[in-house]
Design a protein around this motif. Sequence first.
Motif, PDB file in Angstrom:
ATOM      1  N   GLN A   1       0.810  -1.221   0.000  1.00 37.23           N
ATOM      2  CA  GLN A   1       0.000   0.000   0.000  1.00 37.23           C
ATOM      3  C   GLN A   1       0.840   1.267   0.000  1.00 37.23           C
ATOM      4  O   GLN A   1       0.472   2.267  -0.632  1.00 37.23           O
ATOM      5  N   GLN A   2       1.955   1.232   0.715  1.00 33.30           N
ATOM      6  CA  GLN A   2       2.801   2.435   0.797  1.00 33.30           C
ATOM      7  C   GLN A   2       3.332   2.823  -0.575  1.00 33.30           C
ATOM      8  O   GLN A   2       3.396   4.005  -0.920  1.00 33.30           O
TER       9      GLN A   2
ATOM     10  N   PHE B   1      -5.535  -0.721   2.533  1.00 27.96           N
ATOM     11  CA  PHE B   1      -5.227  -0.499   3.948  1.00 27.96           C
ATOM     12  C   PHE B   1      -6.233  -1.200   4.862  1.00 27.96           C
ATOM     13  O   PHE B   1      -5.854  -1.731   5.913  1.00 27.96           O
TER      14      PHE B   1
ATOM     15  N   GLU C   1      -5.363  -1.821   8.616  1.00 32.76           N
ATOM     16  CA  GLU C   1      -5.003  -0.433   8.955  1.00 32.76           C
ATOM     17  C   GLU C   1      -6.199   0.481   8.673  1.00 32.76           C
ATOM     18  O   GLU C   1      -6.204   1.286   7.743  1.00 32.76           O
TER      19      GLU C   1
ATOM     20  N   GLU D   1      -7.413   2.984  10.407  1.00 29.14           N
ATOM     21  CA  GLU D   1      -7.204   4.427  10.626  1.00 29.14           C
ATOM     22  C   GLU D   1      -6.619   5.102   9.387  1.00 29.14           C
ATOM     23  O   GLU D   1      -6.996   6.220   9.044  1.00 29.14           O
ATOM     24  N   LYS D   2      -5.694   4.403   8.733  1.00 32.96           N
ATOM     25  CA  LYS D   2      -5.108   4.960   7.522  1.00 32.96           C
ATOM     26  C   LYS D   2      -6.171   5.066   6.427  1.00 32.96           C
ATOM     27  O   LYS D   2      -6.202   6.038   5.654  1.00 32.96           O
TER      28      LYS D   2
ATOM     29  N   GLU E   1      -8.123   8.113   7.148  1.00 33.48           N
ATOM     30  CA  GLU E   1      -7.345   9.307   6.783  1.00 33.48           C
ATOM     31  C   GLU E   1      -7.480   9.608   5.290  1.00 33.48           C
ATOM     32  O   GLU E   1      -7.650  10.761   4.882  1.00 33.48           O
TER      33      GLU E   1
END
Length: 715
Positions: free
Chosen positions: A339-340, A369, A374, A376-377, A380
Motif C-alpha cells: 500500500q505504501q 489499507f 489499517e 485508521e489509515k 485518513e
Amino acid sequence: MNGTPLNSINSSSPTPLLPPFLLAFSIKSPAAYLPLLKPSSSSITSKITPLLHQIPNPYSPILSRPFSSSLFCEPDSNANLSRLYKTSKELNIPLTVNAASFLLRASGRSELVEESLILFNDLDPSVKNTYLLNVWLSTLLRSGRVKDALKVIDEMFESNDDFNCRPNDATGDILFSFLLKRERNEELLSEDEIVNLVLKFGEHGVLISSFWMGRLITRLCRNRKANRAWDLFTEMIKLGAVLESTACNSLLTGLAREGNFNRMNELMEKMVEMDIQPNVVTFGILINHMCKFRRVDDALEVLEKMSGGKESGGISVSVEPDVVIYNTLIDGLCKVGRQQEGLGLMERMRSQKGCAPDTITYNCLIDGFCKAGEIEKGKELFDEMNKEGVAPNVVTVNTLVGGMCRTGRVSSAVNFFVEAQRRGMKGDAVTYTALINAFCNVNNFEKAMELFNEMLKSGCSPDAIVYYTLISGFSQAGRMADASFVLAELKKLGIRPDTVCYNTLIGGFCRTNKFHRVFEMLKEMEEAGVKPDTITYNTLIAYASKNGDLKFAQKVMRKMIKAGVVPTVATYGAVINAYCLNGNVNEAMEIFKDMKAASKVPPNTVIYNILIDSLCKNNKVKSAVSLMEDMKIWGVTPNTTTYNAIFKGLRDEKDLEKVFEFMDRMIEHACNPDYITMEILTEWLSAVGEIERLKKFVAGCEVSGSTAQKASART
C-alpha cells in the motif's frame, strides 16, 4: 418519316431508320431522356411498355441504356419493375450493370430473394462483374442465405482469369462485416471456418481490414482460442497484411488472459518490426494483466518504459500513462500488500498534468489499507479525498464499513455509516449486509433487525444476500422461528431460496432437533425444483448418525447416490462414526472397505482415526495396527490423534516393541505429541523402567533398539 407510325416500319429493311423518339433515347444522357419517359411516376410502365412492343428486334440492343434508366423511375413499385423486366426479356433488351444491380437491390429489400435469384441467373454473363457480384453477395447475406453467398464467393475465386469478377476489398468488407458484426452469426459459421475464409481471401490478394481482424481475434480469444488467433495473426503478416494497433491490442488481450507472457513479448517485438506504435491501450492491457497475475514489478517496469520516450523492446516510446493505468497499478500494489508504494504512485499522478487521482484511486488505496487491518489509515484517506474535492461513492463507504466490521469494530462502522449518511452518501445492500452480518456474529439480532428495517425504510432494495445473512445468523443461534420469519419475507419479494439457503435452515432445524421441520424444508425444496446437494445429504446423514438412526442414514445415502450426488469423505465419515459409536465396528469396517473399492472417494485421516480408536476400544488392536499400515499405502499421514489411539490400544496389549516403533514413526513424521500422548507414555514407560526412552522421544531422538526385547520381558 416523322409521320410514319412505328408499326409501319419495315423490319426486313437492311438498315432501318431509327424513329426520332428512339433516336432521342439513344443519343441523350439519362438526365436528358428520363423526362421524356416520365410524365408522371405512376404512368411510366403504361406509357413505355406499349412503345417497346412496337420496336423491331434490330433496335433492341440500342435500347439497353434508355430502358435500364427507365427502371430507376419505378423505385416504389415492385410490380411495375417486374413487368418492365419481363418486357425487356421478351424483347431481348439487355440490362446495364447499374440496372441489374438496382433490380437485385430492390428485390432484396422486398425480400423477394427467389425472384432475385432467377434474375441473377438470367443475366447475361458479360454484365456480371465484381461490382454486381458484390451487390448480389450483400443481398444474399441480408436475406440470411449464407450458403448461397459462399457459392458466389467461390465463383469469384474460380474466375481468377477474369479480372472483372475477382473479389476485392469491398467483397471482403461485405462478407466479414456480416460474419463478425453480430453475435448471432456465430451460429452461421464457426470461428475456424471464418479464419479459413480470411486466409483464402489473403491468398488471393484481398486482405481483411485491421478493424475486422481485431473483431475476429477478439472472438477467437473470447472462446479460448488464443493460439488459433496467434497463428492467424502471424499468417496474415506473411501475406503482407497492414495491421494497426487495434488488431494487435485484441490479440494482446487474448494472450494476456491466458497468462502467455512469452507470446505477449513476441507480439510487442512484431509490432516493432511492423512499425506499429503501441498506444496507451496497449500498455494498459500489459499492465492490467501483469497485475492480475501478481507480476506487479514487471508492470511497474512497463510504466517506466512508457514515460519519457524510453526504449521499450527496441522501440522509442512516448506514451503518457493515463488515470486508468495508474489506478490499475495502485490496485495491483494494494492487492499484494504494498500500500505504501501505492501512495507513492498517487503522488506521482499528481505531478503529471491532467492525471489527478480520482475516486477509484482512493478506493483502491482505502481497500488495501482496510484489508491489511489499517483502518485508521483508510479513514485518513477518506478525509483526504473529501478535502481534495474527490467525491466518495458507495464503494468507498462499503470498503470502510466492511473493513471495520471484519476487525470487530462494529460500533465504529455504524458511527461512520451514520456520518456518511449525514453528508448525503447512501448505503446499498452491500453496506447493510456487512453491518447485519457483523451484529449476527455477536448475537445482537435486535440491532441486526433494526438495520434491516432501516434499509427497507430508506428505499434501498434488499437483495437475497441480506436475507440469507439473517437466516444464517438466526439458524446458527438456534432461533429458527426468526429464521423462518425472514424466509417468509424473502418469498414475499418473489425471491426463490436457493440450495444454500435451504441447507442453512435444514442444518439449524437438525441442531435444534426439529426433524419434522426438516422434512417440511425437503418437501418445499422438491416443490420449488431446488435439488439437494452434497451438503444437504451430509447434514441429514450426520444428524441421523448422531442420533443413532442408522437405517435412516443408510436410506438417505442410497437416495443420494440414486440422485447422482457423489458421496464425499464426510458422508462416509458420518456413517462410519455412527456405527462405531453404536459399537458396530465390523459394519463400520465393511462400509470403509466399500468406500475404498466402489467409490472414488479416498479415505482421510479423520476416518482412519475413528476406526483405529474404535478397533482399539473393542480389543482389536492388531486390526488397528493393520490400518496404520493401510494409511501408508493410501498416502494418508497420521496425526497426533491417530498415535494417541494406537498408543492406548498397545498399552492395553502391553506391546512395548510396537509402541517404540510407532514412537519413532511419530518423530519421523514430525508429529508433535500433545498432553494426552505424554500422559499415556509417561505413566506406562515409567512403570516399566523406560524413562530414558521417554526422554529420547521428548528430545526427538530414535527410541527403538536392541533393549526392546529385555523391556518386553520385564513387562
